[in-house]
Structure formats: C-alpha cells, structure tokens
Design a protein around this motif. Sequence first.
Motif, PDB file in Angstrom:
ATOM      1  N   ASN A   1       0.790  -1.402   0.187  1.00 55.94           N
ATOM      2  CA  ASN A   1       0.096  -0.052   0.100  1.00 55.94           C
ATOM      3  C   ASN A   1       1.212   0.980   0.324  1.00 55.94           C
ATOM      4  O   ASN A   1       2.466   1.048   0.415  1.00 55.94           O
ATOM      5  CB  ASN A   1      -0.620  -0.229   1.147  1.00 55.94           C
ATOM      6  N   ARG A   2       0.246   2.342   0.045  1.00 52.25           N
ATOM      7  CA  ARG A   2       0.823   3.814  -0.127  1.00 52.25           C
ATOM      8  C   ARG A   2       1.779   3.973   1.130  1.00 52.25           C
ATOM      9  O   ARG A   2       2.445   4.490   0.891  1.00 52.25           O
ATOM     10  CB  ARG A   2      -0.041   4.518  -0.675  1.00 52.25           C
ATOM     11  N   GLU A   3       1.359   3.377   2.120  1.00 48.39           N
ATOM     12  CA  GLU A   3       1.923   3.524   3.146  1.00 48.39           C
ATOM     13  C   GLU A   3       3.634   2.676   3.014  1.00 48.39           C
ATOM     14  O   GLU A   3       4.266   2.838   4.191  1.00 48.39           O
ATOM     15  CB  GLU A   3       1.296   2.791   4.276  1.00 48.39           C
TER      16      GLU A   3
ATOM     17  N   LYS B   1       3.776  -0.294   3.955  1.00 52.54           N
ATOM     18  CA  LYS B   1       3.621  -1.596   3.987  1.00 52.54           C
ATOM     19  C   LYS B   1       2.877  -3.204   3.457  1.00 52.54           C
ATOM     20  O   LYS B   1       2.535  -2.233   2.138  1.00 52.54           O
ATOM     21  CB  LYS B   1       2.284  -2.137   5.267  1.00 52.54           C
TER      22      LYS B   1
ATOM     23  N   GLN C   1       5.501   4.996  -3.643  1.00 51.18           N
ATOM     24  CA  GLN C   1       4.850   6.881  -2.221  1.00 51.18           C
ATOM     25  C   GLN C   1       4.095   7.054  -4.291  1.00 51.18           C
ATOM     26  O   GLN C   1       3.081   7.729  -4.481  1.00 51.18           O
ATOM     27  CB  GLN C   1       5.150   7.326  -1.909  1.00 51.18           C
TER      28      GLN C   1
ATOM     29  N   ASP D   1      -5.292   2.206  -3.252  1.00 54.81           N
ATOM     30  CA  ASP D   1      -4.004   2.857  -2.685  1.00 54.81           C
ATOM     31  C   ASP D   1      -2.717   2.280  -2.806  1.00 54.81           C
ATOM     32  O   ASP D   1      -2.066   1.516  -2.005  1.00 54.81           O
ATOM     33  CB  ASP D   1      -4.144   3.468  -1.855  1.00 54.81           C
TER      34      ASP D   1
END
Length: 203
Positions: A110-112, A114, A141, A170
């Motif tokens: 995901n964008r974080e 993770k 990101q 995301d």
Amino acid sequence: LIQAKESGKYDQTFAGYADKRMVYHLVDKKPPEGYDPTARPWYKLASDSKESVISAPYIFASTKKLGITVAKKFEAGSPGVVGGDISLEETIEVVKAIDLRGNGYAFLANREGKILAHAQPDSTLKPVAEVMPGFDVSMIQSADAKIAMREFDVAGSSKYVVASSIPGTDWVLCAVVDKATILSPLRSLLWMLAFAGVIIAVI
C-alpha cells in the motif's frame, strides 16, 4: 445481513452499534470477549463519512486472515455501522503465483509502504524496507498508472523494480528481477557480435 453476505460474496457481514453491541449474519456468532466495534478502524472510518467506505487491509479478529471491510453507517433506530469482510487470500495467491524471469517475483504494497502480498513468509503488513533492505519506499508512494522502472541494491544485490498503481485503491503492484540474471543473455549477445565483428575485420 444474510442477504448481503450472499449477494456481495462477503466472508461475513455484521452490524456494530454505538452502544457496543455486535450482530453477525450468523445468529449464534458472538464477538470475542471485550470486543468494542466502535474502536475498530472500519467503524471509525464509516462514522466520519456519509458514503460507503473501504478500510485499509488488516488482520481480521475472527479469522486472523488479511482482508478489507466495506462499511456504511446507519442511523435508523439505534445508530451504528453495517459492514462486510472480504478476505484478500485469493489476491495474495495471484500475486505470489506471478513468475518472472531473472529470479523475479512480484509483491503488492500500500502507499504507506506496507506489504500486502509477498513471497516471503510472515511479511504481511511489515514495512517494505524491512522485508527488502535497500528498497526506496518513495517509488511506491509516487507510483501511478504509468509503469516506472528503477534500479535498487536490495539485500546486497542489484535489482530492477517496476511499479504500477492499482486503480481505485491505494495499492501498488511491483515486479522485481535480478539485474545480472536478466542482462546475462544480452551480454552474451554483445560478446557474440563483438567476436563476429573481429572475424569479419580479419577476413
């Protein structure tokens, strides 16, 4: 709840109430001891929106599987949030099954930054940089629909990495191949052309 589960292909459906009650599509199912639906991310996310929401991937409390929750708040009678769980097991298996040349593999994040799906065991929801030392999470990101490629030194080995965003989420799908392995046939071709050039020059 039963009709929603069957028509929406959810793993389970439920309703969480502001007074902390929890009702499932299975009449006899009870939440874990001390379970508070109002403290769950899906409840908070839906409570702050007038529309249906989709939670970030997380480990389900009941099945211990990675998945997402689709939820929407309601105010008729006792206020609360109705939701449905969707396991990501099938998605994870699809990503793990991607076979690439050059000792390559694919992973989903995901964008974080993770990990959502990766061939490495026990990597779910861990930071990409922890699972793949040297990987620059900024590539994830900034990823968009246009496929981008960069070179990283991952775990002491040069890798080519391509990334592309998944529309409507995301999430970012990445493919990783070993630089030396993938370029090996090209090097052989270049040496062959060079040798042929020498032979032609001699003739």
